[in-house]
Design a protein around this motif. Structure first.
Motif, PDB file in Angstrom:
ATOM      1  N   LEU A 248       0.870  -1.235  -0.482  1.00 56.67           N
ATOM      2  CA  LEU A 248      -0.201   0.312  -0.215  1.00 56.67           C
ATOM      3  C   LEU A 248       0.767   1.266   0.050  1.00 56.67           C
ATOM      4  N   LEU A 249       2.057   1.864   0.500  1.00 64.29           N
ATOM      5  CA  LEU A 249       2.614   2.500   0.903  1.00 64.29           C
ATOM      6  C   LEU A 249       3.771   2.416  -0.632  1.00 64.29           C
ATOM      7  N   LEU A 250       3.715   1.159  -1.147  1.00 66.99           N
ATOM      8  CA  LEU A 250       4.039   1.520  -2.651  1.00 66.99           C
ATOM      9  C   LEU A 250       3.504   1.804  -3.701  1.00 66.99           C
ATOM     10  N   LYS A 251       2.172   1.792  -3.260  1.00 72.54           N
ATOM     11  CA  LYS A 251       1.056   2.203  -3.679  1.00 72.54           C
ATOM     12  C   LYS A 251       1.430   4.319  -4.258  1.00 72.54           C
TER      13      LYS A 251
ATOM     14  N   TRP B 229      -0.335   5.093  -8.077  1.00 72.16           N
ATOM     15  CA  TRP B 229      -0.382   3.949  -9.323  1.00 72.16           C
ATOM     16  C   TRP B 229      -1.758   3.603  -8.169  1.00 72.16           C
ATOM     17  N   SER B 230      -2.547   2.828  -9.274  1.00 69.49           N
ATOM     18  CA  SER B 230      -3.650   2.095  -9.345  1.00 69.49           C
ATOM     19  C   SER B 230      -3.215   1.266  -8.807  1.00 69.49           C
ATOM     20  N   TYR B 231      -4.524   0.392  -8.445  1.00 68.83           N
ATOM     21  CA  TYR B 231      -4.464  -0.960  -7.340  1.00 68.83           C
ATOM     22  C   TYR B 231      -4.035  -1.499  -8.772  1.00 68.83           C
ATOM     23  N   GLY B 232      -4.952  -1.215  -9.754  1.00 68.91           N
ATOM     24  CA  GLY B 232      -4.383  -2.646 -10.730  1.00 68.91           C
ATOM     25  C   GLY B 232      -2.953  -2.434 -11.812  1.00 68.91           C
TER      26      GLY B 232
END
Length: 471
Positions: free
Chosen positions: A72-75, A80-83
């Protein structure tokens, strides 16, 4: 079953580490060690374990808390989006190692979204407080200086107009009634679809609104009367549909169909008052000239959205929520807050100083902010708390003594340092997506802001520690 971390690395994980070890960015190495902190992992583990009473000991093995935290932190670090997060981690060995996924399967985008929902705003605040504490332990932050500013994080809505909001209302009510009609068959009231008629009226209003002559304005009012009439008919039909589902006139053949009917009825009952409120504020503005209707709605889907004007030339009106960002040295955001209702900036200064003392354990030597935070009460109260230097300009002063104070070198240097808060807000919006929230609801915007602030803090802490280790 939830675990705090992976019990043991595999042979493939060792190969990945050997192959990509030299490809890491310096700050990522530091952040990787920082995220191994037991308290951070334990906060996420407790949040995931609360989803089910026996999830600590029973069920299939789930994604470990450490992996959830890092994913989640990298997102939010990369915005980024989850995809995209799923695709990038699957394809990149460095990201696999950073997130501790290793050679295991990467959770899909839907699973990642569900895991993120388990970390509510309070959990993210705990994570942020722990990251700030780590920054203090690493001496990245000492707490001698404090700067504070506010900004607006916009909700994910289209530009609101009365006609478009009425069109949205008709569309969502009709869609729910179509779902009910499909599940219940021909029982009860027959659905009449007015979406095409409403769409034409919305287009007519858009054309008429371009005219500034009296004839064009009258034509626009006529179009609004027709639009309100059709919207009222749709609302009345939606009420009958909801009532018939509640009384059993419309019912499903199977148990699952009945559950879907009840869900559609609940959605209708949620949306009907919102559409009626939009109708009321449309009548007030178009026919009575009242643009300040109480409880004004600018979105049916994000009803908490506020209309905020901060005097910006490029964007005079923003639709979202007010957010406070306060920083100490090292470009570290020590505290953030998303407000349910927009407060006055001057009312935020003293609570910000109190938060600084609570988080960092010391009074700041210097406090600075822009002119919106100034008030004589704030100056006196801050000096009574032991703040030695307050660098907040008073634009309306006529005092020669005050003007002389604001021309002193330390005051001007403090104001130069304060402008860095503008840069921090700009960076949060550009790099971490705080210009527009992609999560839903009030809790969603708090989670979005919290993750963005933590992501930015981690990058800054990583850079500071990397420079210190090289030196």
């Amino acid at each position: 079953m939830i675990e705090s971390s992976r019990a043991q690395i595999s042979f493939a994980d060792g190969l990945i580490e050997e192959e990509v070890g030299s490809l890491w960015e310096p700050w990522m190495r530091e952040v990787d060690q920082l995220l191994a902190d037991r308290e951070l992992v334990q906060i996420v583990y407790e949040a995931l374990a609360r989803r089910s009473p026996k999830s600590r000991t029973r069920g299939r093995p789930g994604t470990p808390a450490e992996v959830v935290l890092r994913l989640l932190l990298l997102k939010h670090i990369r915005n980024w989006s989850y995809g995209m997060l799923e695709r990038e981690v699957r394809a990149n060995l460095v990201y696999r190692q950073f997130t501790r996924v290793g050679a295991d399967k990467v959770p899909d985008a839907k699973t990642l979204g569900r895991l993120a929902l388990a970390l509510g705003p309070q959990v993210i605040e705990q994570l942020h407080a722990r990251v700030v504490a780590i920054a203090c332990e690493k001496q990245v932050v000492r707490g001698r200086r404090l700067r504070v500013d506010t900004t607006v994080v916009e909700t994910d809505i289209h530009y609101p107009t009365d006609s478009s909001l009425l069109g949205d209302g008709v569309r969502v009510l009709t869609r729910s009634m179509q779902r009910i009609a499909k599940l219940a068959g021909r029982r009860g009231t027959k659905l009449r679809d007015r979406t095409r008629t409403v769409r034409y009226r919305v287009l007519d209003i858009a054309r008429a609104s371009r005219s500034r002559v009296a004839q064009g304005q009258e034509r626009m009012k006529t179009c609004y009367r027709k639009l309100l009439y059709h919207t009222a008919r749709v609302v009345g039909q939606a009420k009958r549909f909801a009532q018939e589902v509640a009384t059993g006139v419309k019912r499903g053949r199977r148990v699952m169909d009945q559950r879907h009917l009840q869900a559609a009825r609940a959605y209708l009952e949620q949306m009907i008052p919102r559409v009626q409120q939009v109708m009321q504020q449309t009548r007030e503005r178009i026919f009575k000239g009242n643009t300040h209707a109480p409880g004004k709605l600018v979105s049916l889907f994000e009803p908490h959205t506020e209309v905020i004007r901060k005097g910006k030339a490029a964007k005079p009106t923003e639709f979202g929520k007010m957010v406070k960002i306060q920083e100490a040295e090292g470009q570290i955001v020590t505290h953030y807050e998303v407000y349910d209702e927009r407060p006055s900036d001057a009312d935020l200064l003293l609570p910000s100083i109190a938060q600084h003392e609570q988080l960092l354990g010391r009074k700041p030597y210097l406090v600075t902010a822009d002119a919106a935070f100034f008030s004589q009460r704030n100056e006196n109260a801050a000096q009574a708390r032991g703040i030695k230097r307050m660098a907040i300009p008073n634009r309306s002063t006529k005092s020669a003594e005050r003007k002389k104070l604001e021309k002193k070198r330390w005051f001007r240097n403090a104001q130069k340092w304060r402008t860095g808060c503008e840069g921090r807000i700009s960076l949060l919006k550009r790099r971490h997506g705080l210009n527009r929230c992609r999560y839903k609801g009030m809790s969603g915007i708090k989670r979005w802001v919290g993750f963005g602030v933590i992501a930015d803090n981690l990058i800054n802490i990583g850079h500071a520690l990397a420079v210190a280790s090289d030196g």
